[in-house]
Design an enzyme around this catalytic site. Structure first.
Site, PDB file in Angstrom:
ATOM      1  N   ASP A  72       0.814  -1.218   0.000  1.00 40.60           N
ATOM      2  CA  ASP A  72       0.000   0.000   0.000  1.00 40.60           C
ATOM      3  C   ASP A  72       0.845   1.263   0.000  1.00 40.60           C
ATOM      4  OD1 ASP A  72       0.940  -0.479   2.548  1.00 40.60           O
ATOM      5  OD2 ASP A  72      -1.007  -0.919   3.399  1.00 40.60           O
ATOM      6  N   ASP A 141      -7.152  -3.208  14.365  1.00 41.17           N
ATOM      7  CA  ASP A 141      -8.558  -3.472  14.037  1.00 41.17           C
ATOM      8  C   ASP A 141      -8.705  -4.628  13.046  1.00 41.17           C
ATOM      9  OD1 ASP A 141      -7.620  -2.339  11.738  1.00 41.17           O
ATOM     10  OD2 ASP A 141      -9.089  -0.714  11.619  1.00 41.17           O
ATOM     11  N   HIS A 143      -7.137  -5.123  10.196  1.00 35.76           N
ATOM     12  CA  HIS A 143      -7.033  -4.873   8.762  1.00 35.76           C
ATOM     13  C   HIS A 143      -5.737  -5.454   8.208  1.00 35.76           C
ATOM     14  CE1 HIS A 143      -5.058  -0.718   9.663  1.00 35.76           C
ATOM     15  NE2 HIS A 143      -4.113  -1.469   9.139  1.00 35.76           N
ATOM     16  N   GLU A 148      -9.742  -1.901   5.449  1.00 34.79           N
ATOM     17  CA  GLU A 148     -10.346  -1.557   6.728  1.00 34.79           C
ATOM     18  C   GLU A 148     -11.591  -2.412   6.993  1.00 34.79           C
ATOM     19  OE1 GLU A 148      -8.627   0.064   8.550  1.00 34.79           O
ATOM     20  OE2 GLU A 148      -8.033   2.042   7.873  1.00 34.79           O
TER      21      GLU A 148
HETATM   22  C1  GLP Z   1      -0.594   0.160   8.388  1.00 34.57           C
HETATM   23  C2  GLP Z   1      -0.269  -0.626   7.128  1.00 34.57           C
HETATM   24  C3  GLP Z   1      -0.488  -2.108   7.333  1.00 34.57           C
HETATM   25  C4  GLP Z   1       0.214  -2.550   8.607  1.00 34.57           C
HETATM   26  C5  GLP Z   1      -0.343  -1.789   9.770  1.00 34.57           C
HETATM   27  C6  GLP Z   1       0.240  -2.231  11.093  1.00 34.57           C
HETATM   28  O1  GLP Z   1      -1.957   0.332   8.554  1.00 34.57           O
HETATM   29  N1  GLP Z   1      -1.040  -0.208   6.018  1.00 34.57           N
HETATM   30  O2  GLP Z   1      -0.009  -2.815   6.223  1.00 34.57           O
HETATM   31  O3  GLP Z   1       0.045  -3.931   8.773  1.00 34.57           O
HETATM   32  O4  GLP Z   1      -0.062  -0.421   9.554  1.00 34.57           O
HETATM   33  O5  GLP Z   1       1.339  -1.473  11.457  1.00 34.57           O
HETATM   34  P1  GLP Z   1       2.307  -1.854  12.603  1.00 34.57           P
HETATM   35  O6  GLP Z   1       3.105  -3.003  12.118  1.00 34.57           O
HETATM   36  O7  GLP Z   1       3.156  -0.629  12.793  1.00 34.57           O
HETATM   37  O8  GLP Z   1       1.484  -2.171  13.794  1.00 34.57           O
END
Ligand code: GLP
Length: 267
Positions: A72, A141, A143, A148
């Site tokens: 993303d 959450d 995702h 989402e």
């Molecule tokens: C963002 C990214 C996700 C990732 C998430 C979790 O939302 N788009 O791909 O999995 O963050 O981030 P973290 O690993 O910092 O908890």
């Protein structure tokens, strides 16, 4: 679904990196037959990337014949902004390994036509024969990428509006100022991840424990988009102890026993 539980996030990083290295080396990729690897951003994969860099420097792995696709990117954040996913990937991985620049694919959140950009991305993945191994993380959450709660579980790459929860979670990267967090992103769909031949998700920390419970112990549910991975043929959840806090003791025991038995069988 395979659930691998390690004591801490350091061990998860080392285990995941080693698994990726074994998979790439076993495929013995060439320029004509490259290894197609999907990659995430976020704090979860950082220790895996550090280990991949270390092992690359030791000579255990080359990325010359690896083609990557990131999950993303924010919309309308300049690529050279320190919090863009372009900048993140270069800082934490690409600048330290031997991957050719032309093998790196990251969605362009500044494209004139975002729908066309998403279609181009899907088409390119398809033209290369699909993603062999998709590494991912999850949001608190539940995702995956930026899919989402409530996202279609068969979705493909597209523009998504970020949920308030995600904006709050990501504000730590934008001076804790909610107004600085982009509100839209381009993201691969749940269906794009499902189409990969194998998926590994890094799930660490207590703040992921509720999402982990939903993925492992409850059913497929679009409000926890990562739960769709229950229907994937080859999916591994690489977890640390903290993330298992909301699982039943019996569930943790069950998956630990399976890992122990399979390790004994491989000796
Ligand atoms: C963002 C990214 C996700 C990732 C998430 C979790 O939302 N788009 O791909 O999995 O963050 O981030 P973290 O690993 O910092 O908890």
């Amino acid at each position: 679904m395979r659930v691998v539980i390690k004591p801490g996030k350091l061990e998860v990083g080392a285990w995941t990196a080693n698994y990726i290295i074994e998979r790439i080396n076993a495929a013995n990729p060439t320029p004509d037959n490259p290894f197609i690897l999907g990659l995430p951003t976020g704090s979860s994969p950082i220790l895996t990337y550090e280990e991949l860099i270390k092992r690359h420097k030791k000579g255990d792995i080359s990325f010359k014949n690896v083609i990557t696709f990131n999950m993303d990117e924010y919309v309308k954040l300049p690529e050279d902004h320190p919090e863009s996913y372009h900048a993140f990937m270069h800082k934490h991985l690409f600048d330290h390994i031997d991957i050719p620049a032309e093998n790196i694919n990251i969605l362009n959140g500044n494209a004139d036509n975002l729908e066309e950009e998403c279609q181009r991305y899907e088409d390119k993945i398809k033209s290369l024969g699909g993603i062999e191994l998709f590494l991912g993380g999850i949001g608190p959450d539940g995702h995956i990428a930026f899919n989402e709660p409530g996202s279609s579980l068969t979705s493909k790459t597209r523009v998504k509006t970020l949920s308030y929860d995600t904006i709050v979670a990501n504000a730590r990267f934008f001076d804790n100022d909610l107004s600085k967090v982009p509100t839209t992103a381009l993201t691969v769909g749940v269906g794009t991840v499902m189409a990969a031949r194998e998926v590994i998700l890094i799930i660490t920390g207590y703040n992921k424990s509720r999402a982990l419970r939903e993925v492992v112990e409850n059913g497929v549910n679009h409000m926890w988009t990562v739960s769709m991975l229950q229907l994937h043929e080859r999916c591994i959840l690489a977890c640390d102890n903290h993330s298992t806090m909301e699982l039943q003791v019996q569930t943790v025991k069950y998956f630990n026993e399976i890992e122990e038995i399979s390790q004994k069988n491989h000796k």
